[in-house]
Design a protein around this motif. Structure first.
Motif, PDB file in Angstrom:
ATOM      1  N   LEU A 132      -1.521  34.701   0.195  1.00 50.77           N
ATOM      2  CA  LEU A 132      -1.202  34.703   1.331  1.00 50.77           C
ATOM      3  C   LEU A 132       0.195  33.883   1.390  1.00 50.77           C
ATOM      4  O   LEU A 132       0.088  32.605   0.771  1.00 50.77           O
ATOM      5  N   THR A 133       1.460  33.995   1.969  1.00 53.61           N
ATOM      6  CA  THR A 133       2.390  33.172   2.022  1.00 53.61           C
ATOM      7  C   THR A 133       2.859  33.335   3.402  1.00 53.61           C
ATOM      8  O   THR A 133       3.071  34.089   4.169  1.00 53.61           O
ATOM      9  N   VAL A 134       2.991  31.797   3.896  1.00 52.62           N
ATOM     10  CA  VAL A 134       3.216  31.727   5.319  1.00 52.62           C
ATOM     11  C   VAL A 134       4.710  31.129   5.378  1.00 52.62           C
ATOM     12  O   VAL A 134       4.799  29.810   4.842  1.00 52.62           O
ATOM     13  N   ASN A 135       5.466  31.665   6.386  1.00 52.93           N
ATOM     14  CA  ASN A 135       6.679  30.776   6.739  1.00 52.93           C
ATOM     15  C   ASN A 135       6.425  29.764   7.403  1.00 52.93           C
ATOM     16  O   ASN A 135       5.711  30.175   8.560  1.00 52.93           O
ATOM     17  N   PRO A 136       6.879  28.597   7.448  1.00 57.90           N
ATOM     18  CA  PRO A 136       6.462  27.402   8.241  1.00 57.90           C
ATOM     19  C   PRO A 136       7.150  27.718   9.759  1.00 57.90           C
ATOM     20  O   PRO A 136       6.330  27.164  10.672  1.00 57.90           O
ATOM     21  N   ASP A 167      -4.038  30.640  -0.324  1.00 59.04           N
ATOM     22  CA  ASP A 167      -2.746  30.177  -0.428  1.00 59.04           C
ATOM     23  C   ASP A 167      -2.479  30.273  -2.043  1.00 59.04           C
ATOM     24  O   ASP A 167      -3.187  30.418  -2.753  1.00 59.04           O
ATOM     25  N   SER A 168      -1.095  29.771  -2.149  1.00 62.33           N
ATOM     26  CA  SER A 168      -0.627  29.882  -3.712  1.00 62.33           C
ATOM     27  C   SER A 168      -1.795  28.796  -4.639  1.00 62.33           C
ATOM     28  O   SER A 168      -1.722  28.725  -5.810  1.00 62.33           O
ATOM     29  N   ALA A 169      -2.194  27.486  -3.815  1.00 61.37           N
ATOM     30  CA  ALA A 169      -3.065  26.718  -4.684  1.00 61.37           C
ATOM     31  C   ALA A 169      -4.467  27.065  -4.610  1.00 61.37           C
ATOM     32  O   ALA A 169      -5.376  26.342  -5.253  1.00 61.37           O
ATOM     33  N   GLY A 170      -4.856  28.187  -3.992  1.00 61.72           N
ATOM     34  CA  GLY A 170      -6.025  28.650  -4.015  1.00 61.72           C
ATOM     35  C   GLY A 170      -6.880  28.322  -2.869  1.00 61.72           C
ATOM     36  O   GLY A 170      -8.180  28.886  -2.873  1.00 61.72           O
ATOM     37  N   ASN A 171      -6.663  27.386  -1.885  1.00 60.51           N
ATOM     38  CA  ASN A 171      -7.337  27.209  -0.810  1.00 60.51           C
ATOM     39  C   ASN A 171      -7.623  28.499   0.229  1.00 60.51           C
ATOM     40  O   ASN A 171      -6.728  29.315   0.155  1.00 60.51           O
ATOM     41  N   LEU A 172      -8.814  28.419   0.901  1.00 60.31           N
ATOM     42  CA  LEU A 172      -9.215  29.505   1.596  1.00 60.31           C
ATOM     43  C   LEU A 172      -8.363  29.181   2.830  1.00 60.31           C
ATOM     44  O   LEU A 172      -8.377  28.241   3.455  1.00 60.31           O
ATOM     45  N   VAL A 173      -7.623  30.340   3.332  1.00 58.60           N
ATOM     46  CA  VAL A 173      -6.720  30.071   4.549  1.00 58.60           C
ATOM     47  C   VAL A 173      -7.344  30.827   5.511  1.00 58.60           C
ATOM     48  O   VAL A 173      -7.331  30.298   6.571  1.00 58.60           O
ATOM     49  N   GLU A 174      -7.417  32.095   5.566  1.00 57.63           N
ATOM     50  CA  GLU A 174      -7.927  33.071   6.492  1.00 57.63           C
ATOM     51  C   GLU A 174      -8.446  34.385   6.067  1.00 57.63           C
ATOM     52  O   GLU A 174      -8.073  34.739   5.039  1.00 57.63           O
ATOM     53  N   GLY A 175      -9.029  34.957   6.808  1.00 57.01           N
ATOM     54  CA  GLY A 175      -9.388  36.592   6.372  1.00 57.01           C
ATOM     55  C   GLY A 175      -8.375  37.384   6.722  1.00 57.01           C
ATOM     56  O   GLY A 175      -7.381  36.985   7.583  1.00 57.01           O
ATOM     57  N   GLY A 194      -0.575  25.135  10.923  1.00 59.70           N
ATOM     58  CA  GLY A 194       0.554  25.300  10.152  1.00 59.70           C
ATOM     59  C   GLY A 194       0.467  26.085   9.094  1.00 59.70           C
ATOM     60  O   GLY A 194       1.376  26.373   8.378  1.00 59.70           O
ATOM     61  N   SER A 195      -0.717  26.425   8.471  1.00 61.24           N
ATOM     62  CA  SER A 195      -0.841  26.955   7.259  1.00 61.24           C
ATOM     63  C   SER A 195      -1.290  28.360   7.204  1.00 61.24           C
ATOM     64  O   SER A 195      -1.684  29.079   6.566  1.00 61.24           O
ATOM     65  N   LEU A 196      -1.447  28.773   8.823  1.00 59.72           N
ATOM     66  CA  LEU A 196      -2.008  30.166   8.868  1.00 59.72           C
ATOM     67  C   LEU A 196      -1.000  31.030   9.308  1.00 59.72           C
ATOM     68  O   LEU A 196       0.135  30.849   9.749  1.00 59.72           O
ATOM     69  N   ALA A 197      -1.225  32.525   8.775  1.00 61.58           N
ATOM     70  CA  ALA A 197      -0.530  33.562   9.214  1.00 61.58           C
ATOM     71  C   ALA A 197      -0.775  33.782  10.671  1.00 61.58           C
ATOM     72  O   ALA A 197       0.092  33.928  11.476  1.00 61.58           O
ATOM     73  N   VAL A 198      -2.094  33.818  10.982  1.00 62.48           N
ATOM     74  CA  VAL A 198      -2.376  34.028  12.558  1.00 62.48           C
ATOM     75  C   VAL A 198      -3.315  32.890  12.676  1.00 62.48           C
ATOM     76  O   VAL A 198      -4.361  32.939  12.066  1.00 62.48           O
TER      77      VAL A 198
ATOM     78  N   LEU B 132      13.378  30.837   3.701  1.00 64.10           N
ATOM     79  CA  LEU B 132      12.824  32.163   3.377  1.00 64.10           C
ATOM     80  C   LEU B 132      11.670  31.675   2.547  1.00 64.10           C
ATOM     81  O   LEU B 132      11.667  30.933   1.645  1.00 64.10           O
ATOM     82  N   THR B 133      10.610  32.572   2.889  1.00 63.22           N
ATOM     83  CA  THR B 133       9.410  32.533   2.047  1.00 63.22           C
ATOM     84  C   THR B 133       8.956  34.140   1.603  1.00 63.22           C
ATOM     85  O   THR B 133       9.078  34.941   2.326  1.00 63.22           O
ATOM     86  N   VAL B 134       8.997  34.148   0.259  1.00 58.67           N
ATOM     87  CA  VAL B 134       8.736  35.281  -0.296  1.00 58.67           C
ATOM     88  C   VAL B 134       7.344  35.455  -1.029  1.00 58.67           C
ATOM     89  O   VAL B 134       6.949  34.623  -1.971  1.00 58.67           O
ATOM     90  N   ASN B 135       6.611  36.558  -0.875  1.00 60.50           N
ATOM     91  CA  ASN B 135       5.156  36.636  -1.570  1.00 60.50           C
ATOM     92  C   ASN B 135       5.595  37.367  -2.771  1.00 60.50           C
ATOM     93  O   ASN B 135       6.269  38.206  -2.896  1.00 60.50           O
ATOM     94  N   PRO B 136       5.112  36.712  -3.678  1.00 54.84           N
ATOM     95  CA  PRO B 136       5.292  37.263  -5.447  1.00 54.84           C
ATOM     96  C   PRO B 136       5.002  38.520  -5.149  1.00 54.84           C
ATOM     97  O   PRO B 136       5.693  39.562  -6.055  1.00 54.84           O
ATOM     98  N   GLN B 137       3.908  39.343  -4.600  1.00 53.00           N
ATOM     99  CA  GLN B 137       3.403  40.619  -4.680  1.00 53.00           C
ATOM    100  C   GLN B 137       4.338  41.461  -3.890  1.00 53.00           C
ATOM    101  O   GLN B 137       4.193  42.751  -4.177  1.00 53.00           O
TER     102      GLN B 137
END
Lengths: 272, 272
Positions: A132-136, A167-175, A194-198, B132-137
């Motif tokens: 999961l990649t989240v734009n701040p 996230d890229s560090a492996g933390n659990l973010v959301e389903g 601030g770390s969430l997609a939704v 810009l935030t890019v998901n590697p996948q």
């Protein structure tokens, strides 16, 4: 003026920017008869997040659309709860990504039956391999840019109720369609907005509800190691349609299911 | 079977997953008469990236759609070049983010006049404040999830031809609708494909063309400091509609405009 489009009787203009760029956002609302669960929070989020995207919309128009949908569609569900989806797009036009000079948003209204609700005894979850990649600047907004969730959903094997994205560090973010709450000792944890997609409206409701009932709830990063720490007492998945769902098995490991978040907070009390 | 929808005569089903989730991708193709510039590269990318997303599509169907559009729309542009846009979505259906059991993609065909082409002497560009935030996948895929580019485009003041987006470390990654090439000494640089939101077909053409003509071209991170290093000789913006555009002023600073990328490589020789 909001252009309301009923999905059961109209198609969508091919020039809609929601299709072209995912230029919009949506709400998925649980309905009971003509009433909406978490109505105020859904309206709060949609108005606030439309403002973040610069899509002009009047809260009263959204509120009226929910009321109208209640009148129009309630009878089709014969007393069962149902689901109202509101998609708000920036409307048509513009040259490429650039905004049109006059923005005339579309509100696309569709309904569906409730999904099957999971067993009270808890559900099976696993981790998604899709990162999961989240734009701040877009964090938390339920935008129409949901390809990451679609791609993660391709991993469902039929055994899991939900797949948890990291996230890229492996933390659990959301389903893919839920937020997370962890009970650790006497504290509750949920990943920071601030770390969430939704950032779900149910999440907002539960944070407020836990605080009001005297519980300690922290918005903190949730590493997967927390699930095996002494003091870990439960993992919950939440969204505004299925409510609060305890996880019984995560990545093949049995989890304790005993904390009763659903007995502390009952979103069905918020019907309006 | 590909369901082709002509945007000038049909609307889009409200259940299209392109609208719901941005579940699809698109190509924007420069047309000259009935012929397409960089036709093979557009088809290569669309087929390869649809496969990455798991959207089934036959290259011959896409090729036939370009040919048909050439026949249908050429006459409307009276000898001027024009722009063909192909949106490929996963079609309708599925429960939430989950894929439908049978995937029947939609190909939405629309056309427009060419945008005004910039002055040969170079254009004005600036940096966008939107990260810009890019998901590697998903890196490089021209998906329908383009809200970051829309949000960056809100910053256009009317003075800039393009706004350059940066990653979280501040490196120059790409414009809202263009890729970047830097001439430094005798080398050419362009940001790596894995760092890009969109890896343009013009970028691919230019990398191949530079290599074939004996130039050194490296895919490397481009820090903004490179623009003021000794040996910096030019910054170019590229896309498949406007072609190759030198930057004359970047963030208010005059840049050298003398390297003639457009004289080394001419994409209009690729008409098919």
């Amino acid at each position: 003026m909001l252009n309301v489009i009923r999905a059961d009787s109209s198609d969508i203009p091919a020039a809609d920017r929601g299709l072209a760029y995912g230029d919009g956002l949506f709400e998925t609302i649980r309905m009971r008869g003509r009433q909406a669960v978490l109505r105020r929070l859904h309206l709060d989020r949609m108005v606030a997040d439309a403002a973040r995207l610069g899509i002009p919309v009047d809260r009263r128009d959204l509120d009226a659309a929910i009321t109208q949908a209640g009148f129009d569609y309630e009878s089709g569900f014969e007393g069962f709860d149902w689901v109202l989806k509101l998609i708000l797009t920036r409307g048509n036009g513009g040259r490429g990504y650039r905004l049109p000079e006059i923005c005339q948003p579309h509100l696309i209204v569709s309904v569906s039956a409730m999904p099957a609700l999971p067993d009270n005894g808890g559900v099976v979850a696993d981790c998604s391999r899709f990162p999961l990649t989240v734009n701040p600047q877009l964090a938390g907004i339920k935008t129409l840019n949901r390809l990451e969730q679609v791609m993660a959903s391709r991993e469902f094997t039929g055994k899991e109720f939900e797949l948890i994205m990291r996230d890229s560090a492996g933390n659990l973010v959301e389903g893919t369609r839920t937020n997370l709450f962890v009970r650790h000792g006497d504290k509750w944890l949920t990943p920071p907005a601030g770390s969430l997609a939704v950032a779900g409206v149910m999440r907002k409701y539960l944070i407020d509800c836990l605080r009001e009932t005297g519980h300690e709830i922290r918005e903190e990063t949730v590493p997967p190691s927390i699930l095996s720490l002494p003091g870990f007492r439960g993992l919950y998945l939440t969204n505004s349609v299925v409510g609060i769902v305890p996880v019984r098995i995560m990545s093949g490991v049995d989890l304790p299911v005993d904390c009763g978040l659903e007995t502390i907070c009952d979103p069905l009390q918020t019907l309006e």
